[in-house]
Design an enzyme around this catalytic site. Structure first.
Site, mmCIF file in Angstrom:
data_model
loop_
_atom_site.group_PDB
_atom_site.id
_atom_site.type_symbol
_atom_site.label_atom_id
_atom_site.label_comp_id
_atom_site.label_asym_id
_atom_site.label_seq_id
_atom_site.Cartn_x
_atom_site.Cartn_y
_atom_site.Cartn_z
ATOM 1 N N GLN A 1 -1.644 -5.505 -1.793
ATOM 2 C CA GLN A 1 -1.929 -6.102 -3.114
ATOM 3 C C GLN A 1 -1.667 -7.608 -3.121
ATOM 4 O O GLN A 1 -1.291 -8.178 -4.148
ATOM 5 C CB GLN A 1 -1.107 -5.407 -4.202
ATOM 6 C CG GLN A 1 -1.668 -4.048 -4.595
ATOM 7 C CD GLN A 1 -3.117 -4.126 -5.074
ATOM 8 O OE1 GLN A 1 -3.531 -5.087 -5.721
ATOM 9 N NE2 GLN A 1 -3.900 -3.108 -4.749
ATOM 10 N N SER A 2 -1.879 -8.262 -2.011
ATOM 11 C CA SER A 2 -1.630 -9.705 -1.947
ATOM 12 C C SER A 2 -2.582 -10.480 -2.866
ATOM 13 O O SER A 2 -3.801 -10.332 -2.788
ATOM 14 C CB SER A 2 -1.823 -10.182 -0.502
ATOM 15 O OG SER A 2 -1.911 -11.593 -0.455
ATOM 16 N N ASN A 3 -1.993 -11.304 -3.715
ATOM 17 C CA ASN A 3 -2.798 -12.214 -4.538
ATOM 18 C C ASN A 3 -3.315 -13.362 -3.688
ATOM 19 O O ASN A 3 -4.411 -13.867 -3.908
ATOM 20 C CB ASN A 3 -1.962 -12.794 -5.682
ATOM 21 C CG ASN A 3 -1.433 -11.708 -6.581
ATOM 22 O OD1 ASN A 3 -2.196 -10.918 -7.117
ATOM 23 N ND2 ASN A 3 -0.115 -11.639 -6.737
#
Ligand SMILES: *Cc1c(COP(=O)(O)O)cnc(C)c1O
Length: 337
Positions: free
Chosen positions: A83-85
């Site tokens: 879920q890396s932005n």
């Protein structure tokens, strides 16, 4: 020491591509402040930087991708968790500049794509999964670089979170942008509070703050319970960034205020306080925070207000660093009836 104008001039000399909607709005949160009976609260809307859903990584991408273009790169390699932005933001910015993207994602390929990962897919990133605890990014990226160079491509590697000096310049710049806005609005900032993860945001903020001898206290709310390594890394990034900007400022560990108390059990694990903060800010100000970074950071602000850690006439600016696509990936934990 330099003046804000001189610092701005040095930052403006750095390679940069304009991608983000800047300046981001500075809004007051009067309903939240009244409910908490605390200091004057403001929110710097860096979740509104544009591109694909916004956040602090879009600011960094303006500098990191300019460096990539200057080095004639045609493909970007970067890394993060599922879920890396950062990978989502960097991918959208790179696509806008016509660059290909290879993502090294730590974790197992999930059955369902949701939140940021779904966006990475829609933006056409090539995703390579590496199991958590597997080979480090420097090793993995080196082999991808070799593979690409054999094909005549020109790769450019961006470290996780773009937390390296080129990326950190963006938050030195953001501090100056914020100071201008506060001046226009006629108030003096006492505290800046923001979520901290890989150090680039805080490094840029504290460097600019110290360079211009501003007395603002900058509180980084750590996204994980173990913060010592991050203080060290933040100092290193700030020192390197000072060199890049030709500033004679030395940053020491005591310049970095990193608060780990609101991180919960581990990175990415939602806390009940963060859930409360997300609902409270949503229901009083109509602004959505995220479960991994800004929700926890705001839980810290709320707790500090309840413990009377701020004075009634303080002006506290919370930087909303983005991350909202992750809300959808956390729907089960966030929703209860
Ligand atoms: C990456 C990130 C942070 C932390 O910024 P760093 O520069 O990595 O410390 C905070 N909030 C959000 C939403 C992020 O994506």
């Amino acid at each position: 020491m330099v003046t804000a104008e001189r610092l701005k001039a040095r930052i403006d000399k750095q390679p940069r591509v304009r991608l983000a909607n800047l300046p981001t709005p500075l809004e007051e949160m009067p309903r939240l402040a009244k409910l908490l009976n605390g200091p004057r609260l403001w929110i710097k809307r860096d979740d509104c930087t544009g591109l694909a859903f916004g956040g602090n990584k879009e600011r960094k991408a303006e500098f990191s991708l300019a460096d990539a273009l200057r080095k004639k790169a045609d493909v970007i390699i970067t890394t993060g968790g599922i879920q890396s932005n950062h990978v989502r933001a960097t991918t959208s910015a790179a696509r806008k500049l016509g660059l290909d993207v290879i993502l090294v994602i730590y974790g197992k390929k999930p059955e369902e794509y949701d939140g940021n990962l779904l966006l990475d897919y829609l933006l056409g990133a090539q995703i390579r999964y590496v199991k958590s605890g597997g080979p480090k990014f420097d090793v993995v990226s080196r082999s991808i670089v070799e593979e690409l160079e054999k094909k005549g491509r020109v790769p450019y590697v961006i470290l996780g979170g773009a937390s390296y000096p080129v990326g950190a310049i963006a938050y030195a710049n953001a501090l100056l942008e914020l100071l201008d806005q506060a001046k226009d609005r006629g108030f003096k900032i006492d505290y800046i509070v923001h979520a901290a993860g890989s150090g680039g945001t805080q490094a840029g903020l504290i460097l600019a703050n110290k360079a211009i001898k501003s007395k603002i206290r900058i509180l980084g709310m750590c996204d994980e319970p173990e913060g010592n390594w991050l203080i060290k890394k933040t100092v290193e990034i700030a020192e390197e960034t000072a060199k890049l900007l030709d500033l004679r400022v030395s940053i020491e560990p005591k310049d970095v205020t990193l608060i780990v108390d609101y991180a919960g059990e581990e990175y990415g694990a939602l806390t009940s306080e963060a859930l409360e903060a997300i609902k409270l800010v949503g229901q009083t100000e109509g602004i959505l925070l995220d479960p991994v970074y800004t929700g926890k950071a705001m839980a810290g602000v709320i707790d500090m207000i309840r413990r009377r850690r701020f004075k009634k006439n303080d002006n506290v600016v919370f930087i909303h660093t983005g991350g909202t696509p992750a809300l959808f990936a956390y729907k089960q934990e966030l929703y209860s009836n």
